[in-house]
Design a protein around this motif. Structure first.
Motif, short mmCIF file in Angstrom:
data_model
loop_
_atom_site.label_atom_id
_atom_site.label_comp_id
_atom_site.label_asym_id
_atom_site.label_seq_id
_atom_site.Cartn_x
_atom_site.Cartn_y
_atom_site.Cartn_z
N TRP A 55 2.43 8.22 -7.77
CA TRP A 55 2.67 8.51 -9.45
C TRP A 55 3.76 9.55 -9.62
N HIS A 56 3.76 10.65 -8.99
CA HIS A 56 4.87 11.75 -9.19
C HIS A 56 6.20 11.19 -8.99
N ALA A 57 6.60 10.20 -7.84
CA ALA A 57 7.77 9.78 -7.64
C ALA A 57 8.42 8.76 -8.93
N VAL A 73 -1.40 -0.89 -6.19
CA VAL A 73 -1.76 -2.07 -5.23
C VAL A 73 -1.15 -1.60 -3.71
N GLU A 74 -2.25 -1.49 -2.92
CA GLU A 74 -2.30 -1.22 -1.63
C GLU A 74 -2.52 -2.62 -0.80
N PRO A 75 -2.46 -2.28 0.46
CA PRO A 75 -2.95 -3.59 1.52
C PRO A 75 -4.34 -3.47 1.21
N GLY A 76 -5.04 -4.69 0.97
CA GLY A 76 -6.52 -4.85 0.89
C GLY A 76 -7.06 -4.06 -0.36
N HIS A 93 0.43 0.20 -16.35
CA HIS A 93 1.54 0.04 -15.38
C HIS A 93 1.11 -0.44 -13.85
N VAL A 94 1.83 -1.18 -13.19
CA VAL A 94 1.54 -1.55 -11.94
C VAL A 94 2.49 -1.21 -11.04
N LEU A 95 2.17 -0.63 -9.80
CA LEU A 95 2.99 -0.08 -8.78
C LEU A 95 2.51 -0.55 -7.59
N SER A 96 3.13 -1.57 -6.75
CA SER A 96 2.71 -1.90 -5.35
C SER A 96 3.68 -1.46 -4.38
N VAL A 97 2.97 -1.00 -3.21
CA VAL A 97 3.67 -0.23 -2.38
C VAL A 97 4.26 -1.35 -1.41
N PRO A 98 5.52 -1.12 -0.53
CA PRO A 98 6.25 -1.87 0.16
C PRO A 98 5.29 -2.59 1.04
N GLY A 99 5.66 -4.01 1.27
CA GLY A 99 4.73 -4.56 2.19
C GLY A 99 3.63 -5.44 1.60
N VAL A 100 3.48 -5.30 0.04
CA VAL A 100 2.55 -6.14 -0.49
C VAL A 100 3.50 -6.97 -1.57
N PRO A 124 -1.66 -8.70 -15.68
CA PRO A 124 -1.56 -7.71 -16.82
C PRO A 124 -0.74 -6.40 -16.20
N GLY A 125 -0.13 -5.94 -17.27
CA GLY A 125 0.44 -4.61 -16.83
C GLY A 125 1.95 -4.71 -16.63
N LYS A 126 2.73 -3.61 -16.81
CA LYS A 126 4.30 -3.55 -16.72
C LYS A 126 4.36 -3.09 -15.24
N ARG A 127 5.47 -4.02 -14.54
CA ARG A 127 5.56 -3.72 -13.24
C ARG A 127 6.53 -2.57 -13.01
#
Length: 432
Positions: free
Chosen positions: A159-161, A176-179, A225-232, A241-244
């Motif tokens: 989030w800080h990044a 959003v993280e794996p699983g 807001h939606v933030l997915s980690v790499p690999g997802v 829903p939400g802004k990517r």
């Protein structure tokens, strides 16, 4: 990231790792997945994790290791505002009380609890981690000659990044993280964990369900807001829903910089004591030593007082001296001495105990008169009571005393000019 530090990301599916940069060589990195579904807290969870970590740590060249945790490995708590929870120590104690129902006594008592530094009058968020997991990571690194330099949840640093992509208004963020996906609310740089939801094949459906459930339960209307980690896998634009948000560094999981010293950061090591804290600690130890000495001194004085009181108890005097001759003045003096010795030998303690009114009676002894005779004595009592019931009850109490004989009521009258009314009476008895 320092060139001497390696980074590991631990989640429920496996471990993603990257070694520290080596001069003139490519940076080694990789991903190792668990053979079976892994969840910390199960019987074989520690063995599975050690089996995955050992080959990774063996291959690392860096001497320091930073570990990023998936959100579901941390227990998030919300502490309502209370002046008693301003101090971090009190907030940690409250966290462990809340963890009793979730983890049980032993795990809750040793938990690493880190409340955030919030303003006065605001609720506090707290992140809690099992001490056993922290120790396992530290010991695994130590076995391979490494040192664990940081242990933090990835979602907070992420989030800080990406804060530059957000406005300053309050908002909700789903990571959003794996699983697993987690929902946070951010207000004035104050993170508040809301809920978490597992997912398997597609995370859009679980996110819609989680967002709807939280809104129904009273979550304020905020932009999501939606933030997915790499690999997802990223959902198609406009789906769900939400802004990517864009992950910093494109597909580089470890492009998120570690923020040492920011909440929350876990460590099983004792905090260092600065100069002011050392002074306070020394003062506290001196106060504790003084309190111990004061307690010992008071206890010693109390024991001495008890010994002096025991020595001051009345003891049997000498037997009355016999009369000698027919000298009348001498005989009178001897009789006086005999009466004095007899009075000193009276069992005053036992007699007064038998005359004491029992509990529950509103009776007061106003005067006690003793007259000593040969082998026995007479006693006269002046007593006051609030009612005839108390008078008769006290009279019956004296009749039961084995030291008294011939107890009789010789006078009773209602006292004048007293409010409330008072009954005065006199009793006589023979004691032995």
């Amino acid at each position: 990231m320092s060139s001497a530090e390696a980074r590991l990301y631990l989640c429920g599916q496996g471990v993603v790792w990257r070694d520290g940069a080596r001069r003139g060589a490519a940076v080694a990195q990789g991903r190792v997945e668990f053979d079976l579904p892994w969840r910390w807290g199960t019987e074989d969870g520690a063995q599975q994790l050690e089996a995955v970590l050992d080959p990774i740590l063996t291959s690392l060249v860096a001497a320091k290791v930073q570990v990023l945790l998936a959100t579901d490995l941390v227990q998030w708590l919300a502490l309502p505002w209370s002046p008693a929870l301003v101090a971090a120590r009190a907030a940690r104690a409250q966290c462990r009380m809340r963890l009793l129902d979730l983890w049980g006594g032993a795990r809750a008592a040793s938990a690493l609890c880190e409340p955030d530094e919030t303003g006065f009058g605001r609720a506090r968020s707290a992140a809690c981690l099992e001490l056993a997991l922290c120790k396992l990571l530290i010991e695994s690194c130590a076995r391979h000659g490494k040192r664990l330099s940081a242990l933090r949840p990835l979602a907070i640093d992420a989030w800080h990044a990406v804060r530059s992509q957000l406005d300053q208004a309050p908002h909700a963020l789903a990571v959003v993280e794996p699983g697993v996906l987690s929902l946070f609310v951010w207000e004035r740089r104050h993170p508040r964990f809301v809920a978490t939801q597992p997912w398997q094949d597609d995370w859009q459906g679980p996110l819609e369900l989680l967002w709807h459930r939280c809104r129904v339960r009273g979550l304020e209307s905020l932009p999501l807001h939606v933030l997915s980690v790499p690999g997802v896998a990223v959902a198609p634009s406009g789906g769900g829903p939400g802004k990517r948000l864009r992950w910093p560094g494109a597909d580089d999981l470890f492009a998120v910089p570690i923020r040492p010293g920011c909440w929350p950061e876990f460590s099983s090591e004792a905090p260092r004591v600065g100069g002011a804290r050392a002074l306070l600690l020394a003062c506290g130890m001196a106060a504790a030593a003084w309190g111990g000495w004061a307690w010992w001194s008071a206890n010693h004085e109390w024991a001495a007082a008890r010994q002096a009181l025991a020595q001051a108890q009345p003891q049997a005097r000498a037997r009355p001296v016999a009369a000698v001759g027919d000298d009348k003045p001498l005989r009178l003096r001897i009789d006086g001495v005999n009466r004095l010795i007899a009075q000193l030998n009276l069992p005053y303690a036992a007699l007064m105990a038998s005359l004491a009114p029992p509990q529950g009676l509103d009776v007061a002894l106003r005067e006690v008169t003793f007259r000593h005779g040969d082998g026995a004595g007479a006693i006269r009592l002046t007593v006051s009571s609030r009612s005839t019931h108390d008078m008769t009850a006290y009279y019956a109490h004296l009749l039961k005393q084995p030291q008294l004989r011939g107890v009789r009521l010789i006078k009773h009258e209602l006292a004048r000019g007293t409010t409330p009314p008072r009954l005065d009476f006199e009793l006589e008895a023979t004691w032995r």
